[in-house]
Design a protein around this motif. Sequence first.
Motif, PDB file in Angstrom:
ATOM      1  N   LEU A 101       0.844  -1.189   0.000  1.00 31.92           N
ATOM      2  CA  LEU A 101       0.000   0.000   0.000  1.00 31.92           C
ATOM      3  C   LEU A 101       0.884   1.245   0.000  1.00 31.92           C
ATOM      4  CD1 LEU A 101      -2.639  -0.989   2.728  1.00 31.92           C
ATOM      5  CD2 LEU A 101      -2.856  -1.246   0.256  1.00 31.92           C
ATOM      6  N   SER A 102       0.326   2.334  -0.464  1.00 32.10           N
ATOM      7  CA  SER A 102       1.070   3.598  -0.421  1.00 32.10           C
ATOM      8  C   SER A 102       1.240   4.054   1.025  1.00 32.10           C
ATOM      9  CB  SER A 102       0.340   4.667  -1.232  1.00 32.10           C
ATOM     10  OG  SER A 102      -0.958   4.888  -0.709  1.00 32.10           O
ATOM     11  N   LYS A 123      -5.177  11.237  -1.498  1.00 28.92           N
ATOM     12  CA  LYS A 123      -5.176  12.684  -1.682  1.00 28.92           C
ATOM     13  C   LYS A 123      -3.821  13.323  -1.378  1.00 28.92           C
ATOM     14  CE  LYS A 123     -10.097  13.676  -0.944  1.00 28.92           C
ATOM     15  NZ  LYS A 123     -11.101  14.300  -0.054  1.00 28.92           N
ATOM     16  N   GLU A 124      -2.928  12.579  -0.703  1.00 29.48           N
ATOM     17  CA  GLU A 124      -1.641  13.136  -0.308  1.00 29.48           C
ATOM     18  C   GLU A 124      -0.461  12.473  -1.002  1.00 29.48           C
ATOM     19  OE1 GLU A 124      -1.540  12.712   3.894  1.00 29.48           O
ATOM     20  OE2 GLU A 124      -3.249  14.069   4.254  1.00 29.48           O
ATOM     21  N   GLN A 125      -0.663  11.295  -1.584  1.00 25.72           N
ATOM     22  CA  GLN A 125       0.436  10.570  -2.206  1.00 25.72           C
ATOM     23  C   GLN A 125       0.833  11.233  -3.524  1.00 25.72           C
ATOM     24  OE1 GLN A 125       2.128   7.676  -0.951  1.00 25.72           O
ATOM     25  NE2 GLN A 125       3.519   8.439  -2.538  1.00 25.72           N
ATOM     26  N   GLU A 183       4.663  17.638 -10.176  1.00 28.68           N
ATOM     27  CA  GLU A 183       4.267  16.847  -9.025  1.00 28.68           C
ATOM     28  C   GLU A 183       2.749  16.935  -8.872  1.00 28.68           C
ATOM     29  OE1 GLU A 183       6.251  14.979  -6.791  1.00 28.68           O
ATOM     30  OE2 GLU A 183       7.655  15.214  -8.457  1.00 28.68           O
ATOM     31  N   ILE A 184       2.132  15.803  -8.726  1.00 30.96           N
ATOM     32  CA  ILE A 184       0.680  15.747  -8.635  1.00 30.96           C
ATOM     33  C   ILE A 184       0.298  14.594  -7.710  1.00 30.96           C
ATOM     34  CG2 ILE A 184       0.462  14.250 -10.666  1.00 30.96           C
ATOM     35  CD1 ILE A 184      -2.142  15.732 -11.361  1.00 30.96           C
ATOM     36  N   PRO A 201       7.372   2.239  -7.691  1.00 30.14           N
ATOM     37  CA  PRO A 201       5.991   1.977  -7.280  1.00 30.14           C
ATOM     38  C   PRO A 201       4.984   2.506  -8.291  1.00 30.14           C
ATOM     39  CG  PRO A 201       6.944   3.753  -5.982  1.00 30.14           C
ATOM     40  CD  PRO A 201       8.061   3.184  -6.792  1.00 30.14           C
ATOM     41  N   ILE A 202       3.892   1.810  -8.412  1.00 28.10           N
ATOM     42  CA  ILE A 202       2.786   2.227  -9.276  1.00 28.10           C
ATOM     43  C   ILE A 202       1.533   2.202  -8.419  1.00 28.10           C
ATOM     44  CG2 ILE A 202       1.405   1.661 -11.300  1.00 28.10           C
ATOM     45  CD1 ILE A 202       3.911   0.244 -12.418  1.00 28.10           C
ATOM     46  N   TYR A 203       0.879   3.343  -8.277  1.00 26.62           N
ATOM     47  CA  TYR A 203      -0.248   3.471  -7.368  1.00 26.62           C
ATOM     48  C   TYR A 203      -1.560   3.560  -8.131  1.00 26.62           C
ATOM     49  CZ  TYR A 203       3.425   4.640  -4.034  1.00 26.62           C
ATOM     50  OH  TYR A 203       4.539   4.620  -3.263  1.00 26.62           O
ATOM     51  N   ILE A 204      -2.550   2.796  -7.634  1.00 27.22           N
ATOM     52  CA  ILE A 204      -3.892   2.825  -8.217  1.00 27.22           C
ATOM     53  C   ILE A 204      -4.891   2.995  -7.081  1.00 27.22           C
ATOM     54  CG2 ILE A 204      -5.569   1.611  -9.646  1.00 27.22           C
ATOM     55  CD1 ILE A 204      -3.320  -0.070 -10.773  1.00 27.22           C
TER      56      ILE A 204
END
Length: 882
Positions: A298-299, A304-306, A319-320, A351-354
């Motif tokens: 997990l992140s 909303k903050e990652q 940066e987003i 890392p790849i976040y979804i």
Amino acid sequence: MDNRSKSDSSELLPPPPLPQKRVPMARPGLAKRGQSITLLVNHFQVTVSKTDGFFYQYSVAIKYEDGSPVEVKGLGRKILDRVQETYAKKFAYDGEKSLFTIGPLPRTKLDFTVILDEATSNRNLGSGSPGADGSPDDREHMTRQPRSKTYTVAISYAAKIPFLAIVHARFGQYSEHFQEAVRVFDIILRQNAAQKGCLLVRQSFFHNDDRNFVDLGGGVLGCRGFHSSIRPTQGGLSLNMDVSTTMIVKPGPVIDFLLFNQRVDNPAQIDWVEAKKTLKNLRVKATNTNMEHKIRGLSDLICKEQMFSLKQSEAQEVEITVYDYFIRVRKFDLKFSGDMPCLNVGKPKRPIYIPIELCSLVPLQRYTKSLSDLQRASLVEKSRQRPHERMCTLQHALTISNYGADSLLQSSGVSISTEFTRIQGRVLTPPMLRLGNGVDFAPDNGSWDFKHKTKLFEPVTIELWAAVNFSASCNLRSICSDFSIYASMKGIHMNAPYAMIEESPQSRHSPPTIRVDEMIAMIESRLPGTPQFLLCVLPEKKNSDLYGPWKKKNLSDLGVVTQCIAPTRLTEPYWRNLLLKINAKECGLGGLNSLLAMEHSPPNPGPLVSRAPTLIVGMDVSHGSPGRDVPSIAAVVGSMQWPLISKYRAALRSQPAKSEMIDGLFKPVSATEDQGIFRELLEDFYRSSKHKKPDQIIIFRDGVSESQFNQVLNVELEQIIEACKFLDEEWNPKFLLAVAQKKHHTKIFNADITVNVPPGTVIDNGICHPRNNDFYMCAQTHAGMIGPTRPTHYHVLHDELGYSPDDFQELVHSLSYVYQRGTTATSVVAPICYAHLAAAQVSQFIKFDEFSERSSSHSGGPPAVAELPVLNEKVRSSMFFC
């Protein structure tokens, strides 16, 4: 049993010759005793008409284009399927490094290049980015278009296996090629299932069919499939087919699974630390790409903050947050992911976040964690099938497998019958039991009872005892009154409890060990000495966290036998069963519930064991829960008070996690001292049997597979022999060693499928090994139509006693009727049941988290295995495990 003196001059003598390697003994013949019965077995005859050909074995090496090996599970089958399509040669592939063909390939070495179209795995994304790496114009194109990946496949000749090896095995003539030939057939069966889209778990196959699923709660499904394997038998090869069950994760939205799994009502209640452990390595399909990914974690921050770096051109990054990217750039309507961690499906450095709400768990993923008691009970209840239902299920599995149409089986000349194998079994007469008041009783349908005025054979007298109460919702005085009344009915003499001690309400919020220590302090302050027995009322739940510390404190520190209860329904049957356990635990005071009538009247208790001093041993190893690296517990129980075969004591040791072989049977620490397990049993036998050493030692080993038989014969048995010689070099007892297997897939059905097979059914023909000395026994069967009977499979590996097949089978049958905790025959001999109970109980009073910390801090070499707490000498020889 004094040690024989060891002379220092022995160091000058040449070392003794190494023992000749033992192999499993051959069958001495077939047994004849018992009433004949016609049975059906879930074995299906396999006919091999081809005898003049060969299987050719080839080694397979699959690599990426850069030369690194392919290790992704399941990818090898996809690549070899493409090879097979282009090469037009049928072969059996094991999914890893071996394939087999019928007839040779044109060359001993072949190289192929395979190109697979794969949906992008986001490897073009910027670090941490869930969007494409490139200009905004081609982002959507790059995330959805397939791309090609190139693999190299090298196939090289390894060996050839003659079909004739199968034919010879039917007559008990084994060549070095036989196991390889059977392995080829098993690989063909696995490939057949893989091509139908099944989940493969060793030799069990599971279809993605809602009719096969049962909901166990907690986001877990029980998935019914079938086991399928080829076995050699006296009747030739047979296909053993059985219903099999595994646990899978409930497919669907990840967030729904977490709510089910943690049994909470809304996402705000989710424990994300626990969720990370549960989700790791599960596969999901992402809505944004329609691709599958493996969850890596997990992140660190919520959606909303990652942050991540998004490329907008070759020279520009911004940066987003993950949340803003999916809302503003990808135009997804995220309803609740903003305040949750994201799923990480990338690599450690990329890392790849979804967002979690865009991901759904894919079907047929195994759930490998331990089930709760409720889930386990639900699985048993919902998986239950009546015998005729099980037979119909197996017939259906044969139909959908359609082995008759498999081209490789056809080319091998293999045909598989669709009829259950019909054999003749025998039903042994149950032994007579001696109960209290001199009553001899013939068990009916494998059971007996102590109802009404029937008393225990040897009831104990308990003078100083106390009752303690950890529960806030029961009347301890009423419990003690009922306890004394029912004990008196069974012949147990008990004084009134010296004290009835209630836990203070303030203590109920303390840690379990503190609560136990405080209760023990109250006992010591209220009683004039150490009690003979303690009755302990636990809180009203099955697995109380007080159980382990309480047992440890009493058995290890104080030397007090204790019985725990959780008062739910304290009915007369409950008290009867409880008193059986208590009386058996107090065997040091003479407690014995029942025994074989022939034990009471030598010289014929169970074949031959009363004619010479005989030690009967049960051996088992208990492992920790799946996924926990905790010590395994080896338990060895031995009979006492020969010629009795109903009283036992246990010796236990810890050993490395998941280690099945018992490594502490013989452990000399000096020329005169052996701290091994077996010495304890020998010394107790000697003390309790009027200073007689056993002339015969009969060993029942549980929990090992056929591949481990040689280790049991040549390592464990050798240690036991050495332990005996260490005590007295002139003493040469004779040994019989048998393995009992409960985890197998042979089921037995009555030819009249409206009833189950009767207790005492034994089979040593037709479906048994063509050479080795084995048999199946159903000492205990289901009285009703609960389900088909799974017998215990006994393998006699070594016999110096010269037992006839009839004599040994009757001994095994008798040993299923000496279990002191219950009033039914056990499915496996009582010594093995006791070994299992002893290991399970001792593992409960170990705080394994502390063990793991101490072991992991051990510097250099493998982690140290912490030793078990030593049982107090007051209870060491009791049946505390009952």
